[in-house]
Structure formats: C-alpha cells, structure tokens
Design a protein around this motif. Sequence first.
Motif, PDB file in Angstrom:
ATOM      1  N   SER A   1      20.758 -73.809 -71.019  1.00  0.00           N
ATOM      2  CA  SER A   1      20.552 -75.252 -71.022  1.00  0.00           C
ATOM      3  C   SER A   1      19.069 -75.601 -71.174  1.00  0.00           C
ATOM      4  N   LEU A   2      18.216 -74.877 -70.449  1.00  0.00           N
ATOM      5  CA  LEU A   2      16.776 -75.125 -70.553  1.00  0.00           C
ATOM      6  C   LEU A   2      16.260 -74.814 -71.955  1.00  0.00           C
ATOM      7  N   ALA A   3      16.717 -73.701 -72.527  1.00  0.00           N
ATOM      8  CA  ALA A   3      16.261 -73.313 -73.868  1.00  0.00           C
ATOM      9  C   ALA A   3      16.657 -74.355 -74.910  1.00  0.00           C
ATOM     10  N   ALA A   4      17.793 -75.024 -74.677  1.00  0.00           N
ATOM     11  CA  ALA A   4      18.260 -76.032 -75.627  1.00  0.00           C
ATOM     12  C   ALA A   4      17.633 -77.407 -75.396  1.00  0.00           C
ATOM     13  N   THR A   5      16.897 -77.566 -74.301  1.00  0.00           N
ATOM     14  CA  THR A   5      16.270 -78.850 -73.978  1.00  0.00           C
ATOM     15  C   THR A   5      15.005 -79.042 -74.806  1.00  0.00           C
ATOM     16  N   ALA A   6      14.755 -80.256 -75.255  1.00  0.00           N
ATOM     17  CA  ALA A   6      13.537 -80.541 -76.027  1.00  0.00           C
ATOM     18  C   ALA A   6      12.310 -80.163 -75.209  1.00  0.00           C
TER      19      ALA A   6
ATOM     20  N   ARG B   1      11.506 -80.346 -70.985  1.00  0.00           N
ATOM     21  CA  ARG B   1      11.905 -79.085 -70.359  1.00  0.00           C
ATOM     22  C   ARG B   1      11.370 -78.945 -68.943  1.00  0.00           C
ATOM     23  N   ASP B   2      10.133 -79.386 -68.686  1.00  0.00           N
ATOM     24  CA  ASP B   2       9.572 -79.273 -67.336  1.00  0.00           C
ATOM     25  C   ASP B   2      10.412 -80.050 -66.323  1.00  0.00           C
ATOM     26  N   ALA B   3      10.773 -81.286 -66.663  1.00  0.00           N
ATOM     27  CA  ALA B   3      11.570 -82.108 -65.753  1.00  0.00           C
ATOM     28  C   ALA B   3      12.941 -81.493 -65.531  1.00  0.00           C
ATOM     29  N   ALA B   4      13.557 -80.963 -66.587  1.00  0.00           N
ATOM     30  CA  ALA B   4      14.877 -80.344 -66.453  1.00  0.00           C
ATOM     31  C   ALA B   4      14.801 -79.101 -65.567  1.00  0.00           C
ATOM     32  N   PHE B   5      13.740 -78.321 -65.750  1.00  0.00           N
ATOM     33  CA  PHE B   5      13.569 -77.125 -64.916  1.00  0.00           C
ATOM     34  C   PHE B   5      13.419 -77.497 -63.451  1.00  0.00           C
ATOM     35  N   LEU B   6      12.580 -78.485 -63.156  1.00  0.00           N
ATOM     36  CA  LEU B   6      12.336 -78.854 -61.766  1.00  0.00           C
ATOM     37  C   LEU B   6      13.594 -79.408 -61.101  1.00  0.00           C
TER      38      LEU B   6
END
Length: 214
Positions: free
Chosen positions: A139-144, A148-153
């Motif tokens: 999911s993270l790899a597919a995020t723009a 990506r930083d916000a999705a990871f956190l």
Amino acid sequence: MPSLELMTEEVQVWVASLEVSDARYNELSRILSREEKGRAEGMVPILARRFVVARGILRTLLSGFTGTAATKLHFTYGTSGKPSLTDHDIHFNISHSAELGLFAFTPDRPVGVDVENERPVRRLLDVAQRFMSEDEIRSLAATAPESRDAAFLKSWVVREARLKAEGKGVWSGSDGAKSRPDLTHKLFAPRPGYIAAVAATDSDWRLYTCAMKE
C-alpha cells in the motif's frame, strides 16, 4: 489535583504539552521516584526534560484517578516496558513525540496509545519492510510520493497503539500485524501537525480527548 472519574466503556486520552515553565518542571520533578530520576540522568538534556515532564504528568493524572498521592504510586513493568500500578487496577499507557504527550486511561480493558509529529520519514520503505506487513508495504509503495510520509505515520501509530495494548513493543517486528483480533483502534489528530491512534480490547468503547493545561 482534583479527583477524576473514568466510566466503563470509556477511553480517556489526555493531551499535554511537554514544554513547560521551569517552575512547573521543578514541581513535576519533585514527585518522581528515585528510579525515574535515574533514568532521566542517562538521557540527553532535551529528552531528559521531556521524560521528567511526561512522567510527572502521568503521576499527577493517576493520582487524580486513584486518590493516591502522586509520590506514593508504585509502578511495575511488563517485558516490553509497559508500566502498570502495583496497587490499582486502572489501565493506562503513555506516548510522546516532539513536544506533545498523550496519556490514555481506561478502567476495564488494556489500552495502548501512540503519537507522531508529522514529518518526512527517512528511508521510509526500508523501515516499513522491517516492521510492517506485506499488505502495508504494498500500500505504501503504491501511494503517491507526496502522500507517503503521512500514510506511513498513520500505519505506524495504529501498529504501535495495538502492540502497546497487548504489552508488546516495536521490536516485535512484522508479527505486530497479527495482533489479537478483539482489538479495535481509532485514529485522531490531537493537535495540528500530529497524528495519533489509541487501541483497546473489544469495540464497545468510546474515545474522549481532554486537553491538559499547565
């Protein structure tokens, strides 16, 4: 501090700044145990100050909930360092990031909380591969890249809150994705620039956030 009350099926999360005046710092420092002060002495100054403030606030809040003087509270620690009280049944957890601290309490179930300040994450995908599930990594790899930083956190605070509710820690590795199925979690923003999650057993609990003044 006046007495505080916890209702069943309730998770309270208190939000507090760890940046306090010298007078407040000295007040909080005086209620810490010798062991807590010793831990602070081994830290770099800014982290030591925030640790002292966080533990002092935790003792203050626990005193309000239990009716026991803050200096008389005695902690024990689980295998991953999660604290509990020796003489009271209240469940609690603590997390801090940068200048913000979160303090979670519940009367009837294990609880975990985690907070992170929003920031660029160095070697984000490398960290994810070490600690997160394959689904989260994909999911993270597919995020723009800009998101990506916000999705990871967001994934990170959820993962940490759930692990802490189980009494585990970050070094549990990707097995954290296999947390107990009766845990539920809620994401929230305690203050602008921060992302947090709280986790507790079952799904019948309500989250209340409370701002703590100095």
